[in-house]
Design a protein around this motif. Structure first.
Motif, PDB file in Angstrom:
ATOM      1  N   ALA A   1       0.843  -1.201   0.000  1.00  7.87           N
ATOM      2  CA  ALA A   1       0.000   0.000   0.000  1.00  7.87           C
ATOM      3  C   ALA A   1       0.877   1.249   0.000  1.00  7.87           C
ATOM      4  O   ALA A   1       0.642   2.197  -0.764  1.00  7.87           O
ATOM      5  CB  ALA A   1      -0.922  -0.008   1.211  1.00  7.87           C
TER       6      ALA A   1
ATOM      7  N   LEU B   1     -14.250   6.183  -0.287  1.00  4.34           N
ATOM      8  CA  LEU B   1     -13.654   5.151  -1.136  1.00  4.34           C
ATOM      9  C   LEU B   1     -13.959   5.416  -2.603  1.00  4.34           C
ATOM     10  O   LEU B   1     -13.266   4.912  -3.482  1.00  4.34           O
ATOM     11  CB  LEU B   1     -14.171   3.759  -0.743  1.00  4.34           C
ATOM     12  CG  LEU B   1     -13.728   3.272   0.641  1.00  4.34           C
ATOM     13  CD1 LEU B   1     -14.344   1.920   0.966  1.00  4.34           C
ATOM     14  CD2 LEU B   1     -12.205   3.175   0.715  1.00  4.34           C
TER      15      LEU B   1
ATOM     16  N   ARG C   1      -8.805   2.892  -4.519  1.00  6.31           N
ATOM     17  CA  ARG C   1      -8.093   2.062  -5.489  1.00  6.31           C
ATOM     18  C   ARG C   1      -7.399   0.907  -4.771  1.00  6.31           C
ATOM     19  O   ARG C   1      -7.297  -0.200  -5.292  1.00  6.31           O
ATOM     20  CB  ARG C   1      -7.074   2.906  -6.258  1.00  6.31           C
ATOM     21  CG  ARG C   1      -7.700   3.646  -7.436  1.00  6.31           C
ATOM     22  CD  ARG C   1      -7.042   4.983  -7.717  1.00  6.31           C
ATOM     23  NE  ARG C   1      -5.675   4.900  -8.208  1.00  6.31           N
ATOM     24  CZ  ARG C   1      -4.895   5.970  -8.388  1.00  6.31           C
ATOM     25  NH1 ARG C   1      -5.352   7.205  -8.129  1.00  6.31           N
ATOM     26  NH2 ARG C   1      -3.670   5.822  -8.821  1.00  6.31           N
ATOM     27  N   LEU C   2      -6.919   1.197  -3.568  1.00  5.30           N
ATOM     28  CA  LEU C   2      -6.246   0.144  -2.793  1.00  5.30           C
ATOM     29  C   LEU C   2      -7.234  -0.858  -2.197  1.00  5.30           C
ATOM     30  O   LEU C   2      -6.862  -1.936  -1.765  1.00  5.30           O
ATOM     31  CB  LEU C   2      -5.414   0.778  -1.672  1.00  5.30           C
ATOM     32  CG  LEU C   2      -4.063   1.322  -2.116  1.00  5.30           C
ATOM     33  CD1 LEU C   2      -3.461   2.207  -1.042  1.00  5.30           C
ATOM     34  CD2 LEU C   2      -3.124   0.166  -2.449  1.00  5.30           C
ATOM     35  N   LEU C   3      -8.503  -0.449  -2.147  1.00  6.10           N
ATOM     36  CA  LEU C   3      -9.527  -1.348  -1.576  1.00  6.10           C
ATOM     37  C   LEU C   3     -10.549  -1.701  -2.652  1.00  6.10           C
ATOM     38  O   LEU C   3     -11.725  -1.904  -2.369  1.00  6.10           O
ATOM     39  CB  LEU C   3     -10.200  -0.670  -0.377  1.00  6.10           C
ATOM     40  CG  LEU C   3      -9.290  -0.366   0.821  1.00  6.10           C
ATOM     41  CD1 LEU C   3     -10.019   0.495   1.853  1.00  6.10           C
ATOM     42  CD2 LEU C   3      -8.812  -1.659   1.476  1.00  6.10           C
ATOM     43  N   ASP C   4     -10.070  -1.797  -3.881  1.00  9.90           N
ATOM     44  CA  ASP C   4     -10.993  -1.917  -4.999  1.00  9.90           C
ATOM     45  C   ASP C   4     -11.828  -3.199  -4.956  1.00  9.90           C
ATOM     46  O   ASP C   4     -12.990  -3.201  -5.339  1.00  9.90           O
ATOM     47  CB  ASP C   4     -10.220  -1.846  -6.311  1.00  9.90           C
ATOM     48  CG  ASP C   4     -11.106  -1.343  -7.443  1.00  9.90           C
ATOM     49  OD1 ASP C   4     -11.574  -0.186  -7.336  1.00  9.90           O
ATOM     50  OD2 ASP C   4     -11.358  -2.104  -8.385  1.00  9.90           O
ATOM     51  N   ASP C   5     -11.235  -4.289  -4.490  1.00 13.98           N
ATOM     52  CA  ASP C   5     -12.009  -5.535  -4.418  1.00 13.98           C
ATOM     53  C   ASP C   5     -13.119  -5.424  -3.378  1.00 13.98           C
ATOM     54  O   ASP C   5     -14.205  -5.974  -3.551  1.00 13.98           O
ATOM     55  CB  ASP C   5     -11.096  -6.731  -4.109  1.00 13.98           C
ATOM     56  CG  ASP C   5     -10.231  -7.111  -5.308  1.00 13.98           C
ATOM     57  OD1 ASP C   5     -10.444  -6.526  -6.403  1.00 13.98           O
ATOM     58  OD2 ASP C   5      -9.346  -7.973  -5.167  1.00 13.98           O
ATOM     59  N   ALA C   6     -12.842  -4.699  -2.293  1.00 18.09           N
ATOM     60  CA  ALA C   6     -13.880  -4.489  -1.273  1.00 18.09           C
ATOM     61  C   ALA C   6     -15.020  -3.657  -1.868  1.00 18.09           C
ATOM     62  O   ALA C   6     -16.198  -3.904  -1.597  1.00 18.09           O
ATOM     63  CB  ALA C   6     -13.288  -3.798  -0.047  1.00 18.09           C
TER      64      ALA C   6
ATOM     65  N   THR D   1     -15.884  -3.585  -5.026  1.00 17.36           N
ATOM     66  CA  THR D   1     -16.614  -4.498  -5.918  1.00 17.36           C
ATOM     67  C   THR D   1     -17.583  -5.373  -5.127  1.00 17.36           C
ATOM     68  O   THR D   1     -18.759  -5.499  -5.488  1.00 17.36           O
ATOM     69  CB  THR D   1     -15.619  -5.406  -6.676  1.00 17.36           C
ATOM     70  OG1 THR D   1     -14.731  -4.583  -7.425  1.00 17.36           O
ATOM     71  CG2 THR D   1     -16.349  -6.358  -7.605  1.00 17.36           C
ATOM     72  N   ARG D   2     -17.089  -5.980  -4.033  1.00 11.90           N
ATOM     73  CA  ARG D   2     -17.945  -6.883  -3.257  1.00 11.90           C
ATOM     74  C   ARG D   2     -19.160  -6.143  -2.722  1.00 11.90           C
ATOM     75  O   ARG D   2     -20.280  -6.625  -2.777  1.00 11.90           O
ATOM     76  CB  ARG D   2     -17.156  -7.485  -2.084  1.00 11.90           C
ATOM     77  CG  ARG D   2     -16.063  -8.459  -2.521  1.00 11.90           C
ATOM     78  CD  ARG D   2     -15.577  -9.293  -1.354  1.00 11.90           C
ATOM     79  NE  ARG D   2     -14.948  -8.506  -0.318  1.00 11.90           N
ATOM     80  CZ  ARG D   2     -13.640  -8.223  -0.281  1.00 11.90           C
ATOM     81  NH1 ARG D   2     -12.837  -8.656  -1.240  1.00 11.90           N
ATOM     82  NH2 ARG D   2     -13.139  -7.502   0.697  1.00 11.90           N
TER      83      ARG D   2
ATOM     84  N   ASP E   1      -6.712  -4.151  -0.452  1.00 12.84           N
ATOM     85  CA  ASP E   1      -7.610  -5.263  -0.728  1.00 12.84           C
ATOM     86  C   ASP E   1      -7.933  -5.179  -2.208  1.00 12.84           C
ATOM     87  O   ASP E   1      -9.031  -4.830  -2.610  1.00 12.84           O
ATOM     88  CB  ASP E   1      -8.868  -5.136   0.143  1.00 12.84           C
ATOM     89  CG  ASP E   1      -9.825  -6.309  -0.053  1.00 12.84           C
ATOM     90  OD1 ASP E   1      -9.494  -7.217  -0.852  1.00 12.84           O
ATOM     91  OD2 ASP E   1     -10.890  -6.303   0.577  1.00 12.84           O
ATOM     92  N   VAL E   2      -6.922  -5.459  -3.004  1.00  8.43           N
ATOM     93  CA  VAL E   2      -7.121  -5.420  -4.450  1.00  8.43           C
ATOM     94  C   VAL E   2      -6.052  -6.303  -5.074  1.00  8.43           C
ATOM     95  O   VAL E   2      -4.913  -6.328  -4.626  1.00  8.43           O
ATOM     96  CB  VAL E   2      -7.020  -3.979  -4.990  1.00  8.43           C
ATOM     97  CG1 VAL E   2      -5.671  -3.357  -4.685  1.00  8.43           C
ATOM     98  CG2 VAL E   2      -7.301  -3.925  -6.487  1.00  8.43           C
TER      99      VAL E   2
END
Ligand SMILES: Nc1nc2c(ncn2[C@@H]2O[C@H](COP(=O)(O)OP(=O)(O)O)[C@@H](O)[C@H]2O)c(=O)[nH]1
Ligand SMILES: C[S@@+](CC[C@H](N)C(=O)[O-])C[C@H]1O[C@@H](n2cnc3c(N)ncnc32)[C@H](O)[C@@H]1O
Ligand code: SF4
Ligand SMILES: [Mg+2]
Lengths: 407, 612
Positions: free
Chosen positions: A239, A376, A394-399, A401-402, B562-563
């Motif tokens: 990060a 976010l 951008r750093l928590l992009d998967d979160a 998405t979910r 978290d990516v």
């Protein structure tokens, strides 16, 4: 033969059509790499350094034929990308031969981006010039790092000097240049990463991809970490390095347009973004040539036999090399749409989503408020109906998405 | 040559003077089951071909763990001189959890074979059972087993035994269950030394239940020892403790299969089938009498089963709750000592608070639920029963930390146990250090021989139930053997430690500990949870608290990355499938407030590990 719905969705639409050509050879395997690539120069008939181009050309011809028979109107190629593996392990003339055959079969748009990946130590001035002469206009070079001990942990075969020299050849040949980087390698300090970024900036690439190192199952690196040879990667370290990358690159005139991709675009004209990668993220159509290559046309996804020998034997027997396909159901399509859209600076278009699924768009609207409050996603973009991640996002992009996909 | 009875007396008409009722007392693995097998062969009750090793242990788990949980009785004919005798061998459970069941089995006998491994010597369990047998006035026949082993030292251990029970070392029989050597002499000894049952054949019937099992086809099968009188099929019978009456459908003996009989007479051992559906109506220790002609007083020694250890059992998949209830109901048919009631936990959902006789009992029940009923379970830390007196003088019985009263407390009364440890003398120091650390008080120490010592500690039951035995084993390189029995209670400075996630107590993690151990429990749990709970989008404080006082804390820092980004080329499906997998993973998360806690974290945090 392609199912009927493909022709119906593609013909007359503004969907673009791109070409990917996979070259499954490398001179040695990097410790972290799980790509479909092989060290042996000869894996059987149609699957050697010498004969592979002919196999690829056969699949191109097969593709053109299948599209024609399925009533899918030919469209000139929007972008072409040779990836690997190490495409430049083949003779430059083999690469240009494949490209020329594709042009004959499909045509190529005037401003099309035509890229090959290259390893710094697999290039020569002669090869670069031949590529340029043969129609390539962009080279994406796997630099990864400019720090020797980092390159060693990654088990790269090149050294920092190779990169500098190759970059000169690329420039001198008038090609656009992109550099691939990896950050967060075990043993890489913040100072090391700064040095790599500095080195990148002195090379003045048109485009930069920077990926946080992923320790993939089954790789040598994964085993080394398990055995304690190297410490595991640290998400906080990655990060920090990502933020540093954004800061340095932005200050030097680079703009992010996808989580891991920056284009040199000091005046915000939308230039230098990789058209080929955007085609993936914008859910356009492409045909993937080569072993293990994935293709997509209007919601139909398919993929080829993974081993080059299995691939070549099918192609040489005039059979489709595809061994699997899926037509993602509406939930899966929705997830794809969200997952791809929220990676981009242009963002996920809520209206477009609503066209696909009204309820899902409503959920996205509701969740977006929460994500906006958490900073976010960009509130200003949201007002225009777009979901765009903030730097933190951008750093928590998967979160993100979910959350938007409701789980 | 064969001393097997040629025309043995029949059940129901066997004179008590030719009956010998005995059991075998042994430490685990000293060869009780093997010897029993050999006796069945010598008496031709089973042919070698029928012989399935360890005939008497018939539940899978018993076979695997090599311990006997349910006892059985086998009738064996045996001839000495020209006289036909009937030997009833009663197999007793071998574990301290089942001490009461052991005592009832012993009460059904007049003699006991004290079986000691000739390569190991006496162990704690042997001692405990031996003392119990002596309390029941049983004739003790000392036997050294496994004399075929090269490592056997029969002379040395014969001396140990003779010191212990005051007999001539030469009177200790030496046998091998493996080769069969000495087994026939042992059977002769049983006939010679074990007294015949005394009892009044004419008195009203009294039969002592020493076991009852549930059979899917026959309902409850009750094992009895006839103390007085006679019982016959189709007569009315009455259970004296519960008062319930039945018609006796069948009586019989095992030899080794069930053989129905015309009845059971005084001194005999056999089974009754009464149509009882639930073992709880046919209680170990209860007296069966005739309904028409009831006995005046029951046989002494009856006791209700008393659970000593409690634990919450929760299905990992909440929708398995009804299946868990059904499984417990079924197990209870066969296990009168098992008790349970519904319980809910904020963190774990719906489950049951289950009472057990001890830790082994808990483990066996848990394993049977998982194996025979296919349930995935989380069990909370085992708990004993505390009596907590609050300021206003009310006494609260606490079997679960969540019942621990809030507010001011005057005293907490905790159950104690007397623990007997036998170890090689070099480990005395380690045993004492551990036992002191576990709040034990030394109550005595005796040398069994120069090298081996018996150490007795008065120690909180909670400590035994928790990890005392595991630690004992690891600190004595596995040499220590332990036995214990409940023994009074004491007032102790006990507190409830809560574990808080983001300020909210997670009930499943609360524990009652001594104040001196509260801090280490708190530190252990908070640091364990820090490792087990994945980072969330916000910071999560984990605290340990006594009441409102925080005694330990950790922080799970907010996740910053978290990516996953890598150039997967056109393989969009791969990335999507990763997300779909995360979606599945979400289903195995429990929400504690706003914190997502994986099931695995509960399981791991609640498992007692001894690596600390
Ligand atoms: N060599 C030898 N081994 C024996 C003898 N008796 C039992 N064993 C072994 O000792 C172990 C424990 O025996 P088992 O009868 O299950 O003991 P239990 O736990 O007391 O019932 C098994 O592996 C047996 O095979 C014996 O007389 N000689
Ligand atoms: C198709 S790959 C390989 C291209 C070329 N053979 C090379 O290695 O230079 C494209 C890029 O993906 C990145 N990459 C490959 N494996 C990775 C991993 N395990 N974690 C993060 N990035 C990775 C590297 O930056 C690499 O240059
Ligand atoms: S050169 Fe590129 S494709 Fe080849 S092994 Fe290394 S990372 Fe993988
Ligand atoms: Mg046994």
């Amino acid at each position: 033969m392609l199912p009927d719905f493909v022709a119906a969705a593609v013909n007359g639409s503004d969907r673009t059509f791109s070409l990917y050509v996979h070259v499954p050879f490398c001179s040695s395997r990097c410790g972290y790499c799980d790509f479909n690539t092989y060290i042996s120069p000869d894996l059987g008939p149609g699957a050697s350094h010498e004969s592979y181009a002919d196999s690829a050309i056969k699949e191109l011809e097969f593709a053109a034929d299948a599209m024609e028979k399925s009533g899918v109107a030919a469209k000139p190629l929007h972008s072409v990308f040779f990836g690997g593996g190490t495409p430049t392990l083949l003779q430059a003339t083999d690469l240009t031969r494949i490209l020329q055959r594709a042009e004959q079969l499909f045509g190529i748009e005037d401003a099309a981006e035509i890229t090959t990946e290259a390893n710094p130590d697999s290039l020569s001035l002669d090869a670069v010039q031949r590529l340029a002469d043969g129609g390539f206009n962009r080279i994406s070079m796997g630099m990864q790092s400019s720090v020797s001990h980092v390159l060693q942990v990654l088990e790269r075969t090149h050294n920092p000097d190779n990169v500098e020299i190759a970059a000169g050849w690329i420039r001198d040949s008038g090609l656009e240049m992109s550099l691939d980087l990896i950050f967060g390698t075990p043993g890489e300090s913040i100072a090391d990463w700064k040095r790599s970024l500095d080195a990148v900036l002195t090379l003045e690439p048109d485009h930069v991809s920077a990926y946080g190192l992923i320790v993939e199952d089954g790789t040598k690196l994964a085993a080394q970490i398990r055995r304690g040879v190297y410490p595991n990667t640290d998400p906080d370290d990655q990060a920090d390095k990502y933020l540093l990358t954004e800061r340095r690159l932005a200050a030097a005139g680079y703009r992010w347009y996808e989580i891991s991709n920056w284009a040199y675009d000091p005046h915000d004209e939308g230039i230098h973004q990789s058209q080929h990668n955007l085609a993936y993220w914008r859910d356009q159509d492409w045909w993937g040539i080569g072993p293990g290559a994935h293709s997509h046309m209007a919601g139909l996804r398919w993929w080829n036999a993974k081993h080059p020998a299995a691939y070549a034997s099918r192609v040489l027997a005039n059979k489709s090399p595809a061994i699997g396909h899926e037509i993602p159901d509406s939930d899966a399509r929705l997830l794809e749409k969200i997952m791809l859209g929220v990676r981009l600076a242009e963002g996920l278009d809520i209206e477009e989503l609503a066209a696909q699924n009204k309820e899902a768009a409503a959920l996205v609207q509701r969740e977006a408020k929460v994500l906006g409050a958490q900073e976010l996603i960009e509130s200003s973009a949201l007002e225009n109906g777009k979901i765009v991640p903030t730097l933190k996002g951008r750093l928590l992009d998967d979160a993100i998405t979910r959350r938007l996909a409701g789980f | 040559m064969s001393p097997v009875a040629s025309n043995p007396p029949q059940p129901g008409s066997t004179h008590s003077s030719v009956i010998r009722n005995f059991c075998i007392v042994a430490h685990i693995d000293h060869g009780k089951s093997t010897l029993a097998d050999r006796m069945l062969q010598s008496t031709k009750v089973v042919t070698p071909r029928e012989m399935q090793n360890q005939f008497l242990d018939n539940m899978d788990i018993e076979r695997e763990r090599g311990i006997t949980i349910k006892s059985q009785a086998v009738r064996m004919p045996w001839q000495v001189g020209n006289e036909d005798y009937i030997l009833n061998m009663i197999d007793t459970p071998g574990h301290v959890d089942f001490a009461y069941e052991v005592s009832r089995s012993l009460a059904a006998c007049e003699g006991a074979i004290l079986l000691v491994d000739a390569a190991q010597g006496i162990e704690a369990q042997t001692l405990a059972n031996l003392y119990m047998a002596m309390e029941h006035d049983l004739e003790i026949i000392p036997v050294l087993n496994k004399i075929d082993l090269p490592a056997a030292e029969p002379e040395r251990y014969a001396l140990e035994i003779s010191n212990l029970i005051g007999i001539d070392p030469d009177d200790v029989l030496k046998v091998s269950g493996k080769t069969g050597e000495g087994v026939e002499e042992l059977l002769d000894r049983v006939v010679r030394d074990v007294p015949a049952p005394s009892g009044d054949a004419e008195a009203p019937a009294r039969a002592m239940i020493f076991d009852s099992i549930y059979d899917t086809y026959r309902g409850v099968i009750t094992y009895v020892r006839m103390v007085d009188g006679k019982l016959e099929p189709r007569q009315g019978i009455q259970m004296m403790a519960t008062g319930s009456t039945y018609e006796l459908q069948e009586s019989g003996i095992y030899s080794p299969d069930a053989i129905p009989s015309k009845g059971l007479g005084v001194g005999e051992v056999g089974y009754l089938i009464t149509g009882v559906k639930d073992v709880a109506e046919s209680k170990v220790g209860d007296t069966v009498t005739s309904k028409k002609q009831p006995a005046e007083a029951p046989i002494g020694g009856y006791r209700e089963p008393q659970p000593m250890v409690f634990s919450g059992l929760y299905p990992i998949d909440g929708s398995d709750y009804p299946a868990l209830r059904e499984a417990l109901e079924k197990l209870q048919l066969n296990d009168a000592a098992l008790s349970y009631e519904p319980e809910t936990s904020v963190a774990l959902g719906f489950g049951f608070r289950v009472g057990f006789l001890g830790l082994l009992h808990l483990e066996i029940v848990r394993e049977r639920l998982e194996r025979e009923y296919n349930l995935d379970l989380i069990s909370t830390a085992p708990n004993v029963i505390y009596n907590v007196t609050t300021e206003d003088g009310t006494v609260v019985r606490v079997t679960n930390p969540s019942e621990f009263p809030e507010g001011k407390i005057t005293e907490v009364d905790e159950p104690m146990a007397m623990a007997t440890v036998i170890v090689p003398s070099e480990f005395i120091g380690s045993v004492m250090e551990l036992s002191q650390n576990k709040r034990g008080q030394l109550s005595g120490m005796d040398y069994l021989s120069e090298e081996r010592v018996e150490i007795r500690y008065w120690i909180p039951l909670a400590e035994i139930v928790f990890d005392y035995f595991d630690l004992l084993k690891s600190r004595t390189k596995g040499y220590a053997s332990l036995n214990w029995h409940r023994d009074g209670s004491q007032i102790a400075d006990l507190v409830k430690v809560d574990i808080l996630l983001q300020g909210d107590a997670v009930d499943a993690f609360s524990a009652i500990t001594h104040r001196d151990h509260a801090y280490s429990y708190g530190v252990k749990m908070t640091s364990k949870l820090k490792e087990l709970i994945p980072r969330q989008q916000f910071e999560v404080p984990i605290q340990a608290a006594i009441g409102s006082r925080i005694i330990a804390r950790e922080n799970i820092r907010a996740i910053r990355k978290d990516v996953l980004s890598k150039c997967y080329g056109g393989d969009i499906s791969r990335k999507r499938k990763l997300l779909e997998k995360q979606k599945e993973g979400k289903k195995r998360m429990k929400m504690v407030g706003t914190v997502e806690v994986p099931q695995e974290a509960f399981i791991a945090a609640l498992s007692t590990d001894t690596d600390t």
